[in-house]
Design an enzyme around this catalytic site. Structure first.
Site, PDB file in Angstrom:
ATOM      1  N   ASP A 197       0.846  -1.188   0.000  1.00  0.00           N
ATOM      2  CA  ASP A 197       0.000   0.000   0.000  1.00  0.00           C
ATOM      3  C   ASP A 197       0.884   1.242   0.000  1.00  0.00           C
ATOM      4  O   ASP A 197       2.062   1.168   0.324  1.00  0.00           O
ATOM      5  CB  ASP A 197      -0.894   0.034   1.250  1.00  0.00           C
ATOM      6  CG  ASP A 197      -0.071  -0.086   2.527  1.00  0.00           C
ATOM      7  OD1 ASP A 197       0.170  -1.219   2.956  1.00  0.00           O
ATOM      8  OD2 ASP A 197       0.357   0.956   3.068  1.00  0.00           O
ATOM      9  N   ASP A 199       1.428   4.575   2.079  1.00  0.00           N
ATOM     10  CA  ASP A 199       1.090   4.944   3.453  1.00  0.00           C
ATOM     11  C   ASP A 199       0.119   6.128   3.469  1.00  0.00           C
ATOM     12  O   ASP A 199      -0.003   6.875   2.501  1.00  0.00           O
ATOM     13  CB  ASP A 199       2.370   5.262   4.236  1.00  0.00           C
ATOM     14  CG  ASP A 199       2.273   4.783   5.676  1.00  0.00           C
ATOM     15  OD1 ASP A 199       1.919   3.615   5.895  1.00  0.00           O
ATOM     16  OD2 ASP A 199       2.557   5.587   6.582  1.00  0.00           O
TER      17      ASP A 199
END
Ligand SMILES: [Zn+2]
Length: 259
Positions: A197, A199
């Site tokens: 992902d 952040d």
């Protein structure tokens, strides 16, 4: 023997027919029984960091038992795959990186075998250079700084922007104390980080969600497994490094208690 500590989403690694070893340590049981088998012609011990059913959160993983148990079985080199958030939009989900440096933002974890005796351990370069060199040709980024947060919550946007402003690249919840304990036990150790992902402060959406992390990890699991296998094949048992040297003595009582 080479050890692999599987991170989130990597709960099995070795082929069928591998042997199970239940090991006890002065720090209790490791996260799970350790499986010993063969990968790329090398003997490999595999331990899922969070347990087989992901029963351990990052702050409750029995790190001291895990490293101790691996060493007591004969492991001297450890590859540590882990899921990370990226602080660099150019290194999005699916990127595989090997960190070069660490920043510790954990708190309250049992992070040393040396609770007495005034022992200090050199940790300027937290990772083994020969393991990193073996992995480097197979990954996307070969030099990153990873900040390890306490978790289990993800970063706020402000924290995330602050980490990025320091020049740090990756955010993770398990890289410490694992790397420091490996150094105390004079093990070669390298993390292999899979970006799941962007952040919180980097992306524009709702922030990091657990299901996205797990979905991204499973999507990239075949490649991560390939990178691990190629790194194991490329690891030279005789390659020189200083991990087993150091000016500290090993912790006392490093004899296995096997069941
Ligand atoms: Zn080393």
């Amino acid at each position: 023997m080479i050890g692999v500590i599987g991170g989130t989403g990597l709960y099995r690694f070795l082929p069928g027919g591998s042997r199970q070893r239940i090991v006890d340590t002065p720090y209790g049981r490791p996260s799970a029984p350790i499986t010993v088998g063969e990968v790329a012609g090398r003997e490999v011990a595999f331990l899922p960091r969070h347990g087989r059913g992901h029963e351990f959160s990052p702050h409750t993983v029995p790190y001291r038992a895990n490293l101790w148990a691996l060493r007591s079985l004969g492991v001297r080199k450890v590859l540590a795959p882990c899921a990370v958030g990226s602080l660099d939009p150019a290194a999005g989900p699916g990127t595989i990186a090997i960190p070069e440096q660490l920043v510790d933002r954990t708190s309250g974890r049992a992070s040393t075998y040396f609770d007495g005796g005034g022992v200090h351990v050199s940790f300027a370069d937290p990772y083994c250079p020969t393991l990193r060199a073996a992995a480097a040709p197979h990954v996307d980024r070969a030099s990153s700084t990873m900040v390890v947060i306490e978790g289990p919550r993800f970063s706020t946007r402000a924290e995330s922007r602050w980490y990025a402003a320091q020049g740090w690249d990756l955010v993770n919840m398990t890289g410490l104390p694992e790397a420091a304990l490996a150094r105390e036990l004079k093990l070669c150790y390298a993390s292999i980080a899979l970006v799941t992902d962007l952040d919180a402060g980097i992306e524009a959406g709702t922030g990091v969600r657990t299901e996205d992390v797990l979905a991204e990890f499973s999507r990239n699991l075949p490649r991560l497994t390939d990178v691990l296998t190629e790194t194991i094949a490329a690891t030279d048992p005789a390659a020189p490094c200083d991990c087993a040297a150091g000016d500290h003595d090993l912790p006392a009582g490093l004899d296995p208690v096997r069941i």
